[in-house]
Design a protein around this motif. Sequence first.
Motif, short mmCIF file in Angstrom:
data_model
loop_
_atom_site.label_atom_id
_atom_site.label_comp_id
_atom_site.label_asym_id
_atom_site.label_seq_id
_atom_site.Cartn_x
_atom_site.Cartn_y
_atom_site.Cartn_z
N TRP A 102 1.58 -21.30 -24.45
CA TRP A 102 0.88 -20.07 -24.76
C TRP A 102 -0.62 -20.30 -24.66
O TRP A 102 -1.10 -21.43 -24.67
N VAL A 103 -1.32 -19.19 -24.55
CA VAL A 103 -2.77 -19.22 -24.47
C VAL A 103 -3.29 -18.02 -25.27
O VAL A 103 -2.68 -16.95 -25.29
N GLU A 104 -4.41 -18.25 -25.96
CA GLU A 104 -5.06 -17.14 -26.66
C GLU A 104 -5.78 -16.28 -25.63
O GLU A 104 -6.44 -16.79 -24.74
N GLN A 105 -5.63 -14.98 -25.77
CA GLN A 105 -6.26 -14.05 -24.84
C GLN A 105 -7.77 -14.26 -24.78
O GLN A 105 -8.39 -14.12 -23.73
N SER A 106 -8.37 -14.66 -25.89
CA SER A 106 -9.83 -14.85 -25.94
C SER A 106 -10.29 -16.04 -25.10
O SER A 106 -11.48 -16.18 -24.82
N ASN A 107 -9.37 -16.87 -24.64
CA ASN A 107 -9.72 -18.03 -23.80
C ASN A 107 -9.88 -17.66 -22.33
O ASN A 107 -10.15 -18.53 -21.51
N GLY A 108 -9.66 -16.41 -21.99
CA GLY A 108 -9.75 -16.00 -20.59
C GLY A 108 -10.09 -14.54 -20.45
O GLY A 108 -10.47 -13.87 -21.42
N LEU A 109 -9.95 -14.06 -19.24
CA LEU A 109 -10.21 -12.65 -18.96
C LEU A 109 -9.04 -11.80 -19.43
O LEU A 109 -7.88 -12.19 -19.30
N THR A 110 -9.35 -10.62 -19.94
CA THR A 110 -8.29 -9.67 -20.26
C THR A 110 -7.76 -9.08 -18.96
O THR A 110 -8.38 -9.23 -17.89
N GLU A 111 -6.66 -8.39 -19.04
CA GLU A 111 -6.11 -7.75 -17.85
C GLU A 111 -7.12 -6.75 -17.27
O GLU A 111 -7.33 -6.72 -16.06
N LYS A 112 -7.76 -5.97 -18.14
CA LYS A 112 -8.75 -5.00 -17.67
C LYS A 112 -9.93 -5.70 -16.99
O LYS A 112 -10.38 -5.27 -15.93
N GLU A 113 -10.43 -6.78 -17.59
CA GLU A 113 -11.55 -7.50 -16.99
C GLU A 113 -11.17 -8.07 -15.62
O GLU A 113 -11.94 -8.01 -14.67
N MET A 114 -9.95 -8.62 -15.53
CA MET A 114 -9.50 -9.18 -14.25
C MET A 114 -9.38 -8.09 -13.20
O MET A 114 -9.81 -8.26 -12.05
N LEU A 115 -8.82 -6.95 -13.59
CA LEU A 115 -8.69 -5.84 -12.63
C LEU A 115 -10.05 -5.31 -12.21
O LEU A 115 -10.25 -4.96 -11.04
N ASP A 116 -10.99 -5.23 -13.14
CA ASP A 116 -12.33 -4.76 -12.79
C ASP A 116 -12.98 -5.69 -11.76
O ASP A 116 -13.56 -5.22 -10.77
N GLU A 117 -12.87 -7.01 -11.97
CA GLU A 117 -13.42 -7.97 -11.00
C GLU A 117 -12.74 -7.84 -9.65
O GLU A 117 -13.38 -7.87 -8.60
N TRP A 118 -11.42 -7.70 -9.67
CA TRP A 118 -10.65 -7.60 -8.43
C TRP A 118 -11.04 -6.33 -7.67
O TRP A 118 -11.23 -6.37 -6.45
N ARG A 119 -11.17 -5.21 -8.39
CA ARG A 119 -11.50 -3.94 -7.73
C ARG A 119 -12.88 -3.97 -7.09
O ARG A 119 -13.11 -3.29 -6.09
N GLU A 120 -13.81 -4.75 -7.65
CA GLU A 120 -15.13 -4.86 -7.05
C GLU A 120 -15.06 -5.47 -5.66
O GLU A 120 -15.83 -5.12 -4.77
N SER A 121 -14.12 -6.39 -5.46
CA SER A 121 -14.02 -7.06 -4.16
C SER A 121 -12.96 -6.44 -3.26
O SER A 121 -12.82 -6.83 -2.10
N CYS A 122 -12.19 -5.50 -3.78
CA CYS A 122 -11.09 -4.94 -3.00
C CYS A 122 -10.95 -3.44 -3.31
O CYS A 122 -9.96 -3.01 -3.89
N SER A 123 -11.92 -2.66 -2.90
CA SER A 123 -11.96 -1.25 -3.27
C SER A 123 -10.91 -0.39 -2.56
O SER A 123 -10.48 0.62 -3.09
N ASP A 124 -10.47 -0.79 -1.37
CA ASP A 124 -9.49 0.00 -0.62
C ASP A 124 -8.07 -0.52 -0.80
O ASP A 124 -7.18 -0.21 0.00
N CYS A 125 -7.84 -1.32 -1.82
CA CYS A 125 -6.54 -1.95 -2.03
C CYS A 125 -5.66 -1.09 -2.93
O CYS A 125 -6.16 -0.34 -3.77
N ASP A 126 -4.36 -1.24 -2.76
CA ASP A 126 -3.38 -0.50 -3.56
C ASP A 126 -2.65 -1.50 -4.46
O ASP A 126 -1.81 -2.27 -3.98
N LEU A 127 -2.98 -1.50 -5.74
CA LEU A 127 -2.40 -2.43 -6.72
C LEU A 127 -0.91 -2.17 -6.89
O LEU A 127 -0.48 -1.04 -7.08
N LYS A 128 -0.12 -3.23 -6.82
CA LYS A 128 1.32 -3.13 -7.07
C LYS A 128 1.68 -3.72 -8.42
O LYS A 128 2.51 -3.17 -9.13
#
Length: 172
Positions: A102-128
């Motif tokens: 297990w890992v504490e969520q505070s030790n990394g990016l939240t799902e929202k933070e990860m998606l925000d970073e991903w969307r910055e580099s992949c604006s025309d992508c369709d998340l599955k």
Amino acid sequence: MFNSIFTVRNLIYSIVAFLIILVIATISIFIFIFNDVQGEAQTQGDEAIEVALKETPLTEASDTRTFNAEHSYVTVFGEDESDNGLIVFVPIEEEADSTIDWVEQSNGLTEKEMLDEWRESCSDCDLKQIVPGKMNEQFVWEIIYTNQSRYYFQTFKFETGELYDSISFSKN
């Protein structure tokens, strides 16, 4: 002549009745298989929650997802007794080198933070799908998406969001 028309009409009715029965049977089989698979996934998630609650600091579970790589895990989201967010990785198959981790969520990016970073580099992508996982003893976020004519399976380091691994396939 009357008998031949009556026979042809009966043949047509028989064929139509057979086709209707065949379609109903096919739909029933698909529904049965779908429900069976969904039930198995639900059972697997419930079992993973039970294991996570027993063998980790997790005290409350809120969600489960499945991560598939070299080892497959049911990922259990929840909190410990201090209300810290935890992500627990319960191996689907017991193997010598797969352990509950297990890992504490505070030790990394939240799902929202990860998606925000991903969307910055992949604006025309369709998340599955996005799911946390564990590869080579490294915690990762796996993002599955499509872009133009390709499927992408990318993993990012849980702590930093840095690209860890990437695989893509043609849709065709």
